[in-house]
Write a protein that holds these residues in place. Structure first.
Motif, short mmCIF file in Angstrom:
data_model
loop_
_atom_site.label_atom_id
_atom_site.label_comp_id
_atom_site.label_asym_id
_atom_site.label_seq_id
_atom_site.Cartn_x
_atom_site.Cartn_y
_atom_site.Cartn_z
N GLY A 30 76.76 29.48 -4.81
CA GLY A 30 76.36 28.72 -5.98
C GLY A 30 75.83 27.35 -5.60
O GLY A 30 75.62 27.03 -4.42
N HIS A 31 75.63 26.53 -6.63
CA HIS A 31 75.10 25.19 -6.39
C HIS A 31 76.08 24.34 -5.58
O HIS A 31 75.66 23.51 -4.77
N ILE A 32 77.38 24.53 -5.78
CA ILE A 32 78.37 23.75 -5.04
C ILE A 32 78.31 24.09 -3.56
O ILE A 32 78.53 23.24 -2.69
N ASP A 33 77.96 25.35 -3.24
CA ASP A 33 77.84 25.74 -1.84
C ASP A 33 76.59 25.15 -1.20
O ASP A 33 76.62 24.72 -0.04
N ALA A 34 75.49 25.11 -1.96
CA ALA A 34 74.28 24.47 -1.44
C ALA A 34 74.51 22.99 -1.21
O ALA A 34 74.07 22.42 -0.20
N ALA A 35 75.22 22.33 -2.14
CA ALA A 35 75.54 20.92 -1.96
C ALA A 35 76.46 20.71 -0.76
O ALA A 35 76.30 19.76 0.01
N GLY A 36 77.43 21.61 -0.59
CA GLY A 36 78.31 21.51 0.56
C GLY A 36 77.57 21.68 1.87
O GLY A 36 77.86 20.99 2.86
N LEU A 37 76.59 22.58 1.89
CA LEU A 37 75.79 22.76 3.10
C LEU A 37 74.98 21.51 3.41
O LEU A 37 74.86 21.12 4.58
N ALA A 38 74.44 20.86 2.37
CA ALA A 38 73.70 19.62 2.59
C ALA A 38 74.62 18.53 3.17
O ALA A 38 74.23 17.80 4.09
N VAL A 39 75.84 18.44 2.65
CA VAL A 39 76.80 17.46 3.18
C VAL A 39 77.13 17.77 4.64
O VAL A 39 77.23 16.86 5.48
N MET A 40 77.28 19.03 4.96
CA MET A 40 77.59 19.42 6.34
C MET A 40 76.45 19.05 7.29
O MET A 40 76.70 18.55 8.40
N ILE A 41 75.21 19.26 6.87
CA ILE A 41 74.08 18.93 7.73
C ILE A 41 73.99 17.42 7.94
O ILE A 41 73.74 16.95 9.06
N ILE A 42 74.21 16.64 6.88
CA ILE A 42 74.19 15.18 7.02
C ILE A 42 75.29 14.72 7.97
O ILE A 42 75.07 13.87 8.85
N ALA A 43 76.50 15.28 7.82
CA ALA A 43 77.60 14.92 8.72
C ALA A 43 77.29 15.30 10.15
O ALA A 43 77.63 14.57 11.09
N LEU A 44 76.62 16.44 10.35
CA LEU A 44 76.25 16.87 11.70
C LEU A 44 75.24 15.91 12.32
O LEU A 44 75.36 15.54 13.50
N VAL A 45 74.26 15.47 11.54
CA VAL A 45 73.25 14.55 12.07
C VAL A 45 73.89 13.21 12.44
O VAL A 45 73.64 12.66 13.53
N ILE A 46 74.72 12.67 11.56
CA ILE A 46 75.38 11.40 11.86
C ILE A 46 76.33 11.55 13.04
O ILE A 46 76.46 10.65 13.88
N GLY A 47 77.01 12.69 13.12
CA GLY A 47 77.90 12.92 14.26
C GLY A 47 77.15 12.97 15.58
O GLY A 47 77.63 12.45 16.59
N CYS A 48 75.97 13.59 15.59
CA CYS A 48 75.15 13.60 16.82
C CYS A 48 74.73 12.18 17.20
O CYS A 48 74.71 11.82 18.39
N GLN A 49 74.41 11.38 16.19
CA GLN A 49 74.04 9.99 16.46
C GLN A 49 75.22 9.23 17.06
O GLN A 49 75.07 8.47 18.03
N ALA A 50 76.41 9.42 16.49
CA ALA A 50 77.60 8.74 17.01
C ALA A 50 77.92 9.21 18.43
O ALA A 50 78.31 8.40 19.28
N ARG A 51 77.76 10.50 18.71
CA ARG A 51 78.03 11.00 20.06
C ARG A 51 77.04 10.41 21.06
O ARG A 51 77.41 10.07 22.20
N GLN A 52 75.80 10.27 20.67
CA GLN A 52 74.81 9.67 21.56
C GLN A 52 75.16 8.22 21.86
O GLN A 52 75.06 7.76 23.01
N ARG A 53 75.59 7.47 20.83
CA ARG A 53 75.98 6.08 21.05
C ARG A 53 77.23 5.98 21.91
O ARG A 53 77.37 5.06 22.72
N ALA A 54 78.16 6.93 21.73
CA ALA A 54 79.36 6.93 22.56
C ALA A 54 79.01 7.16 24.02
O ALA A 54 79.59 6.55 24.93
N ARG A 55 78.06 8.06 24.27
CA ARG A 55 77.64 8.30 25.65
C ARG A 55 76.98 7.08 26.25
O ARG A 55 77.26 6.69 27.39
#
Length: 347
Positions: free
Chosen positions: A308-333
């Motif tokens: 449903g729409h809540i699942d599509a919204a959850g997927l969008a939140v997951m992708i945003i968290a993944l992108v920010i997490g990759c950025q944080a991991r790069q800065r940590a390195r």
């Protein structure tokens, strides 16, 4: 108080606490002097807000400013790495909150009948494997951090860790007790057995379903939400607060405890593995969300495999968290790299 000090105080709130502790007094005097020359200026307010937000991103380890000490302490080379790892931990927590809700929805349908479309089956297998990986990584990440916190307490540094540990313990206790209690109402209870049903243990699925009960589209339908029992409504309001306390406490512990370079490298490796699991989990969820297969037929299973729409919204939140997490991991390195040697001065 000097004229304009109250306005300067509120403008200073844009900046993080560690920045205010170091530069707050000088910056306040500068603002008060500018107020005397030019009382009103929207450009000045916008510039302060922009600088404050950038300083918060730097303090979180998401920008390159101040490296290798993005955490705000130029005399602590590991501060930037700890800040980036704490931000990565928060990204993983946000990702898992949305992902666990989607996985719990699939688990309910899986308990009743096999999915008729291949996308849901692929998603269930990939997401279940990723959840198992996250469980292992959580133990690998928590063990050295707990040991470092215990060592800091022995050395008399417990005062700075008391509040984060209480937040973590309180949030974890509420989630465990509430998840066990409300998991008894799991919709997958009573389903008839079918082959491969045991891919997801019922107790694990019930606990995840109860823990993520607040992630629902019922918030947009007050009339339907009013039909819920009062205890369930209270749990839906309390569980996000408990989860926030758990994540906030864990992030503060990571930022405040002095971790050795070996432990920091270990935590960075765990963060990299978590990003791989997040990418796999998001890929499985994407296969399910974009699929438009038929709904399964069977008692209690009608429509449970439809996103449903809540699942599509959850997927969008997951992708945003993944992108920010990759950025944080790069800065940590980058923060963990040794500083380049300066060339010797010529005589």
């Amino acid at each position: 108080m000097p004229p304009g000090s109250r306005r300067a105080y509120w403008l200073l709130r844009w900046y993080p606490r560690n920045w205010r502790a170091r530069y707050g007094a000088e910056f306040t005097e500068l603002l008060i002097a500018e107020f005397a020359e030019q009382p009103r200026s929207w450009r000045r307010a916008a510039d302060v807000a922009r600088g404050g937000l950038f300083a918060r991103l730097t303090s979180a380890g998401l920008t390159s400013a101040g490296l290798p000490s993005a955490g705000g302490d130029p005399h602590d080379p590991a501060a930037g790495q700890r800040a980036s790892l704490a931000t990565l931990a928060c990204c993983v927590a946000v990702f898992l909150t949305a992902g666990a809700a989607m996985w719990a929805q699939l688990a309910v349908g899986w308990a009743w009948a096999p999915p008729a479309a291949p996308g849901a089956a692929i998603a269930m297998a990939v997401m279940s494997a990723a959840m198992l990986l996250f469980t292992v990584l959580a133990g690998l990440a928590a063990a050295p951090a707990i040991a470092a916190a215990a060592l800091a307490s022995v050395r008399g540094q417990a005062s700075m860790l008391r509040r984060p540990i209480l937040l973590m313990a309180g949030g974890a206790l509420i989630l465990i007790l509430g998840g066990r209690h409300f998991g008894n109402a799991w919709p997958g209870t009573g389903a008839r057995w079918w082959p491969h049903q045991g891919l997801v243990p019922g107790g694990v699925a019930a606990f995840n379903w109860a823990s993520t009960l607040s992630v629902t589209s019922y918030w947009a339908h007050p009339a339907a939400l009013a039909s819920f029992p009062a205890a369930a409504l209270a749990w839906m309001a309390v569980s996000p607060v408990a989860m926030l306390g758990l994540v906030t406490g864990a992030a503060q512990v990571v930022r405040r405890v002095r971790l050795s370079p070996r432990v920091l490298r270990h935590e960075a490796w765990v963060g990299s593995a978590a990003l791989v699991g997040m990418a796999a989990f998001a890929g499985g969820a994407l296969c399910w969300v974009i699929e438009r297969g038929p709904a399964p037929q069977g008692p209690g299973s009608q429509g449970l495999f439809r996103a449903g729409h809540i699942d599509a919204a959850g997927l969008a939140v997951m992708i945003i968290a993944l992108v920010i997490g990759c950025q944080a991991r790069q800065r940590a390195r980058r923060a963990g790299l040794p500083a380049p040697a300066r060339p010797a001065a010529r005589r």
